[in-house]
Design an enzyme around this catalytic site. Sequence first.
Site, PDB file in Angstrom:
ATOM      1  N   HIS A   1      42.569  46.603  36.863  1.00 18.91           N
ATOM      2  CA  HIS A   1      42.143  45.201  36.861  1.00 18.91           C
ATOM      3  C   HIS A   1      41.360  44.699  38.069  1.00 18.91           C
ATOM      4  O   HIS A   1      40.835  43.602  38.011  1.00 18.91           O
ATOM      5  CB  HIS A   1      43.363  44.296  36.671  1.00 18.91           C
TER       6      HIS A   1
ATOM      7  N   HIS B   1      51.155  43.615  36.333  1.00 20.17           N
ATOM      8  CA  HIS B   1      50.727  43.476  34.945  1.00 20.17           C
ATOM      9  C   HIS B   1      49.813  42.264  34.831  1.00 20.17           C
ATOM     10  O   HIS B   1      50.082  41.230  35.430  1.00 20.17           O
ATOM     11  CB  HIS B   1      51.972  43.320  34.052  1.00 20.17           C
TER      12      HIS B   1
END
Length: 128
Positions: free
Chosen positions: A12, A119
């Site tokens: 990410h 996450h």
Amino acid sequence: KESSAKKFQRQHIDSSGSPSTNPNYCNAMMKSRNMTQERCKPVNTFVHEPLADVQAVCFQKNVPCKNGQSNCYESTSNMHITDCRLTSNSKFPDCLYRTSQEEKSIIVACEGNPYVPVHFDASVAASA
């Protein structure tokens, strides 16, 4: 084994990449970050902000996660992100993605000591 925190960074964080208008950004990045090895990951978001700024979200606005857990946090400011979505005609191993640039708040789940993102939960239009 790759830690959850490192996996989050691999999947990410793209601090160096400014949000690019390059339509091939997702195709290239999803491959280079190993998200098309066993299957095509259907959706993924890259955040174009310094890692420290993304880690700081763990100390911002506490919100419930999509799965009902309580360890999610929403950024108090907009971040430059790129959403990658698998196109419907993709067939593994030829994973093709649609690239879209957005400026939104991000929601991440955090855990551990140090308390860091593990996450990516969602991105949301910033509350004005």
